[in-house]
Design a protein around this motif. Structure first.
Motif, PDB file in Angstrom:
ATOM      1  N   UNK A   1      19.966 -23.283 -14.270  1.00 64.70           N
ATOM      2  CA  UNK A   1      20.331 -24.392 -15.165  1.00 64.70           C
ATOM      3  C   UNK A   1      19.063 -25.173 -15.678  1.00 64.70           C
ATOM      4  N   UNK A   2      18.900 -25.398 -16.694  1.00 65.31           N
ATOM      5  CA  UNK A   2      17.727 -26.294 -17.196  1.00 65.31           C
ATOM      6  C   UNK A   2      17.875 -27.705 -16.552  1.00 65.31           C
ATOM      7  N   UNK A   3      16.802 -28.297 -16.458  1.00 63.95           N
ATOM      8  CA  UNK A   3      16.562 -29.712 -15.938  1.00 63.95           C
ATOM      9  C   UNK A   3      16.163 -30.519 -17.058  1.00 63.95           C
ATOM     10  N   UNK A   4      15.596 -30.003 -17.963  1.00 64.47           N
ATOM     11  CA  UNK A   4      15.188 -30.907 -19.225  1.00 64.47           C
ATOM     12  C   UNK A   4      15.771 -30.644 -20.447  1.00 64.47           C
ATOM     13  N   UNK A   5      16.045 -31.475 -21.508  1.00 59.86           N
ATOM     14  CA  UNK A   5      16.791 -31.284 -22.657  1.00 59.86           C
ATOM     15  C   UNK A   5      15.703 -30.714 -23.523  1.00 59.86           C
ATOM     16  N   UNK A   6      16.142 -30.024 -24.524  1.00 59.08           N
ATOM     17  CA  UNK A   6      15.403 -29.460 -25.717  1.00 59.08           C
ATOM     18  C   UNK A   6      14.255 -30.593 -26.199  1.00 59.08           C
ATOM     19  N   UNK A   7      15.245 -31.646 -26.292  1.00 60.77           N
ATOM     20  CA  UNK A   7      14.128 -32.704 -27.123  1.00 60.77           C
ATOM     21  C   UNK A   7      13.050 -33.004 -26.167  1.00 60.77           C
ATOM     22  N   UNK A  90       8.079 -31.224  -3.498  1.00 63.08           N
ATOM     23  CA  UNK A  90       7.134 -30.313  -4.051  1.00 63.08           C
ATOM     24  C   UNK A  90       7.951 -29.132  -4.437  1.00 63.08           C
ATOM     25  N   UNK A  91       8.480 -28.407  -3.551  1.00 63.36           N
ATOM     26  CA  UNK A  91       9.259 -27.134  -3.465  1.00 63.36           C
ATOM     27  C   UNK A  91      10.581 -26.998  -4.140  1.00 63.36           C
ATOM     28  N   UNK A  92      11.334 -27.900  -3.577  1.00 64.95           N
ATOM     29  CA  UNK A  92      12.819 -27.775  -3.758  1.00 64.95           C
ATOM     30  C   UNK A  92      13.664 -29.021  -4.672  1.00 64.95           C
ATOM     31  N   UNK A  93      12.751 -29.563  -5.464  1.00 64.06           N
ATOM     32  CA  UNK A  93      13.477 -30.682  -6.138  1.00 64.06           C
ATOM     33  C   UNK A  93      13.672 -30.306  -7.623  1.00 64.06           C
ATOM     34  N   UNK A  94      14.556 -31.221  -8.307  1.00 60.52           N
ATOM     35  CA  UNK A  94      14.551 -30.961  -9.673  1.00 60.52           C
ATOM     36  C   UNK A  94      13.273 -30.933 -10.594  1.00 60.52           C
ATOM     37  N   UNK A  95      12.554 -31.835  -9.850  1.00 61.77           N
ATOM     38  CA  UNK A  95      10.848 -31.757 -10.665  1.00 61.77           C
ATOM     39  C   UNK A  95      10.266 -30.262 -10.720  1.00 61.77           C
ATOM     40  N   UNK A  96      10.365 -29.521  -9.709  1.00 65.75           N
ATOM     41  CA  UNK A  96       9.884 -28.055 -10.026  1.00 65.75           C
ATOM     42  C   UNK A  96      10.875 -27.261 -11.077  1.00 65.75           C
ATOM     43  N   UNK A  97      12.179 -27.666 -11.112  1.00 68.10           N
ATOM     44  CA  UNK A  97      12.919 -26.688 -12.245  1.00 68.10           C
ATOM     45  C   UNK A  97      12.696 -27.368 -13.408  1.00 68.10           C
TER      46      UNK A  97
END
Ligand SMILES: O=C(O)CCC(=O)C(=O)O
Length: 290
Positions: A1-7, A90-97
């Protein structure tokens, strides 16, 4: 599932930068803060940079003027090697997604570090782009600056020049000396049009590797701690030695290794490997650079 919007994705490619909230969970953030606070406490007993990273340089770097009463720990190299909390973020957060939404599906790590500006410390970062420090076969490289503390206009926020990732690569050499910073006239123009990246703790500033940026000293009574993870696309290969080497370099945090190299044509001056630290490289004092 994406973590960022298209905007948000469109803003990143248009401006070279986007700042979003909630890149780690409150529990993950708590772990990052606790470990960093413990390192600051430890640093009070030290009078010079200390610890050992895998290339033999000190893992913990201190700003000149550091004292037990006014600690000025300014850099932790590769914290993922010594902290589960930093490894997980670093490895398993929403940031990496989020990074995979920008340059994925395959994303691997290049390096990690903490840049800290404790209250009263003079730590600043002169204007530069990251790519000339860490050239890769292609420029799908993202610097993710995770705000471990709230970042405000007063505590030395990252300042960026939106759109500069589409322009030229500026030299970070001056007359044969590696300064790690663009020349003063160019920096002045960048500063004049700069935008601050501020946000609540747990937010992340996702920055394109070619975006020009810098940051001023912390003028507040609050700390400013950034956990910085540099990620690349799976098919981007570093062209020079990693200036912040880590045993986790090359770890795939999203997708997998497809065994391919993708190359863009460009030219850049070869960076100089840091003898001590990034901050020393940017110092105007020759003795600090040595
Ligand atoms: O710590 C900062 O404010 C700047 C960070 C930076 O320049 C970088 O990650 O390249």
């Amino acid at each position: 599932m994406p973590a960022l919007t298209q905007e948000e994705i469109d803003a990143f490619w248009r401006d070279g930068v986007v700042t979003v909230t909630g890149a780690v969970t409150p529990e993950q953030l708590g772990g990052l803060k606790a470990d960093f606070d413990a390192w600051v406490e430890e640093s009070r007993d030290q009078t010079a940079p200390y610890g050992k990273a895998i290339d033999g340089r000190p893992r913990f770097d201190l700003q000149p003027g550091h004292t037990a009463d006014k600690p000025a720990l300014r850099r932790v190299q590769a914290p993922t090697e010594i902290s589960k909390a930093y490894f997980e973020a670093m490895a398993s957060s929403k940031m990496a997604v989020m990074v995979a939404d920008l340059i994925g599906p395959d994303v691997k790590l290049h390096h990690t570090k903490i840049n800290s500006k404790l209250p009263g410390a003079a730590t600043e970062v002169k204007w530069h782009q990251d790519f000339p420090f860490t050239p890769h076969s292609n420029s799908d490289v993202v610097t993710a600056l995770l705000m471990v503390d709230e970042v405000t206009p007063e505590n030395g926020p990252l300042e960026v020049l939106p759109g500069s990732h589409k322009g030229k690569l500026h030299s970070i050499w001056d007359d044969g000396v590696f300064t790690g910073a663009v020349d003063e006239a160019v920096a002045g123009e960048m500063q004049a049009n700069a935008v601050q990246s501020i946000g609540a703790a747990g937010s992340v500033c996702l920055m394109h590797t070619k975006l020009a940026h810098g940051s001023a000293p912390n003028r507040s009574v609050d700390p400013r701690t950034l956990f910085i993870c540099v990620y690349s696309a799976g098919d981007a290969v570093p062209l020079t030695p990693n200036p912040v080497p880590t045993e986790h370099e090359g770890l795939f945090v999203q997708g997998s290794d497809k065994g391919k190299i993708r190359a863009e044509a460009y030219e850049v001056e070869r960076p100089q490997y840091p003898k001590t630290s990034f901050f020393a490289q940017q110092s105007t004092e020759e003795s600090a650079r040595a």
